[in-house]
Design an enzyme around this catalytic site. Structure first.
Site, PDB file in Angstrom:
ATOM      1  NE  ARG A 103      -3.781   0.770   2.005  1.00 20.88           N
ATOM      2  CZ  ARG A 103      -5.057   0.737   2.597  1.00 20.88           C
ATOM      3  NH1 ARG A 103      -5.001   1.660   3.541  1.00 20.88           N
ATOM      4  NH2 ARG A 103      -5.926   0.224   2.164  1.00 20.88           N
ATOM      5  CG  HIS A 130      -8.542   0.074  -2.516  1.00 20.73           C
ATOM      6  ND1 HIS A 130      -7.750  -0.902  -2.105  1.00 20.73           N
ATOM      7  CD2 HIS A 130      -8.863   0.571  -1.486  1.00 20.73           C
ATOM      8  CE1 HIS A 130      -7.963  -1.233  -0.895  1.00 20.73           C
ATOM      9  NE2 HIS A 130      -8.663  -0.383  -0.580  1.00 20.73           N
ATOM     10  CD  GLN A 133     -13.085  -1.527  -0.079  1.00 19.10           C
ATOM     11  OE1 GLN A 133     -12.160  -1.580   0.629  1.00 19.10           O
ATOM     12  NE2 GLN A 133     -14.183  -2.163   0.092  1.00 19.10           N
ATOM     13  CG  ASP A 220     -13.687   6.573  -0.800  1.00 22.55           C
ATOM     14  OD1 ASP A 220     -13.386   6.456   0.374  1.00 22.55           O
ATOM     15  OD2 ASP A 220     -12.496   6.513  -1.415  1.00 22.55           O
ATOM     16  CB  CYS A 260     -13.940   1.502   0.368  1.00 23.73           C
ATOM     17  SG  CYS A 260     -13.599   3.304   0.606  1.00 23.73           S
ATOM     18  NE  ARG A 288     -10.397  -5.154   0.937  1.00 25.36           N
ATOM     19  CZ  ARG A 288      -9.525  -4.112   1.349  1.00 25.36           C
ATOM     20  NH1 ARG A 288     -10.103  -2.923   1.942  1.00 25.36           N
ATOM     21  NH2 ARG A 288      -8.401  -4.292   1.166  1.00 25.36           N
TER      22      ARG A 288
HETATM   23  N1  NVA Z   1     -10.138   7.186  -1.400  1.00 26.35           N
HETATM   24  C1  NVA Z   1      -9.489   6.474   0.136  1.00 26.35           C
HETATM   25  C2  NVA Z   1      -9.972   5.042   0.256  1.00 26.35           C
HETATM   26  C3  NVA Z   1      -9.500   4.232   1.725  1.00 26.35           C
HETATM   27  C4  NVA Z   1      -9.744   2.885   1.662  1.00 26.35           C
HETATM   28  C5  NVA Z   1      -8.139   6.802   0.207  1.00 26.35           C
HETATM   29  O1  NVA Z   1      -7.345   6.600  -0.654  1.00 26.35           O
HETATM   30  O2  NVA Z   1      -7.836   7.325   1.415  1.00 26.35           O
HETATM   31  N1   CP Z   2     -11.106   0.064   2.813  1.00 22.96           N
HETATM   32  C1   CP Z   2      -9.708  -0.120   3.142  1.00 22.96           C
HETATM   33  O1   CP Z   2      -8.765  -0.226   2.368  1.00 22.96           O
HETATM   34  O2   CP Z   2      -9.798   0.210   4.797  1.00 22.96           O
HETATM   35  P1   CP Z   2      -8.330   0.337   5.296  1.00 22.96           P
HETATM   36  O3   CP Z   2      -7.825   1.731   4.699  1.00 22.96           O
HETATM   37  O4   CP Z   2      -8.517   0.351   6.759  1.00 22.96           O
HETATM   38  O5   CP Z   2      -7.205  -0.751   4.799  1.00 22.96           O
END
Ligand code: NVA
Ligand code: CP
Length: 305
Positions: A103, A130, A133, A220, A260, A288
């Site tokens: 990540r 992502h 997800q 989101d 998400c 997930r």
């Molecule tokens: N768009 C959000 C998704 C988190 C799972 C981010 O990138 O922070």
């Molecule tokens: N939805 C998601 O990826 O959650 P986290 O940021 O907690 O991993």
């Protein structure tokens, strides 16, 4: 040849359905107490340059349930944080591990990691996409609606990493998608072009228009990880892009809501809608685990194909 999951488009329509079918099977059997040590003795390294609750815990628990182990590697604690090149990190980690989940910010870093790794690489979120997800989202939508093809998903808010991966997920599974976002905040231009060419994607600035006849309404956060300094500006830009009961009246009667997570109540979704639809939102979070177990089996189980 090893296979990676760097973006959802790495999977064909048929492979996405295979992941979902395997995820359903693993979920059902886990609930029945049947164990599958399909990844016995395998190791997954998990590099995190951003925070996580769901991704971290579901990957770690998932590989444990499959008979393997996960290593949590905070990007600031390993030498990447001090400038060791991705290409060297990739070659070193490939000597120890059977798979790498990452990540981070730039999609380019994930692509480079995969290029120099001899083990499968899984994208656990970048600024661009992502994919894990969206596989869990598709699994959840199919559980509730018993099909995907022909459904309509409306996405309200920022054309961010979630919107990008949802475009691919919808087009690959034959779902219509309507995105309502303010001008200047549309998803990736190339994905938008590709989605529109399929005839399944529309982009509008009007949330009501997007939601008309929707089976699924998705949202989101307005400011993603890495955009914290834009929070105030984004609160202003996105103030009309939220899900409330009034907006849901334009959707189908049996509409489901997906998020998400993490959610910001009374920003992109009202507390009322969130709680009313919390079962499907937390089923989505649970999935997930099951979807990622399926991905790991498909990419890391050397006895498969
Ligand atoms: N768009 C959000 C998704 C988190 C799972 C981010 O990138 O922070
Ligand atoms: N939805 C998601 O990826 O959650 P986290 O940021 O907690 O991993």
């Amino acid at each position: 040849m090893k296979k990676d999951l760097l973006r959802l488009a790495d999977l064909s329509s048929q492979e996405i359905i295979e992941v979902l079918d395997l995820a359903d099977k693993l979920k059902k059997e886990q609930k029945a107490g049947i164990e599958h040590h399909l990844l016995k003795g395998k190791t997954l390294g998990m590099i995190f340059a951003k925070a996580s609750t769901r991704t971290r815990v579901s990957f770690e628990v998932g590989i444990y349930q499959l008979g393997g182990i996960a290593l949590y590697l905070n990007a600031n604690d390993i030498q990447i944080g001090r400038g060791e090149p991705i290409r060297d990190t990739a070659r070193v980690l490939s000597r120890y591990l059977d798979g790498i989940m990452i990540r981070t910010y730039k999609q380019r870093d994930v692509d480079d990691l995969a290029h120099f790794s001899s083990v499968p690489v899984i994208n656990g979120l970048t600024d661009y996409c992502h994919p894990c997800q969206v596989l869990a989202d598709l699994q959840t939508i199919r559980e509730y609606k018993h099909t995907l093809k022909g459904l309509k998903l409306a996405f309200i808010g920022d054309g961010n990493n979630m919107a990008n991966s949802l475009i691919v997920g919808c087009v690959r599974t034959g779902m219509k998608m309507s995105i309502a976002c303010p001008a200047g905040f549309a998803p990736d231009a190339e994905l938008v072009r590709w989605g529109k060419e399929s005839g399944l994607l529309e982009i509008t600035e009007d949330p009501k228009k997007a939601v008309v006849g929707a089976d699924v309404v998705y949202t989101d956060v307005w400011a993603s990880m890495g955009q914290e300094s834009e929070t105030a500006m984004r609160k202003e830009v996105f103030k009309n892009y939220y899900i409330d009961e009034k907006l849901l009246k334009f959707a189908k009667k049996d509409v489901m809501v997906q998020h998400c997570l993490p959610a910001h109540r009374d920003e992109e979704i009202t507390g009322e809608v969130f709680e009313k639809h919390s079962k499907e939102i937390f089923d989505e979070a649970e999935n997930r685990l099951h979807a990622q177990k399926a991905i790991m089996v498909m990419l890391m189980d050397s006895n498969r194909s």
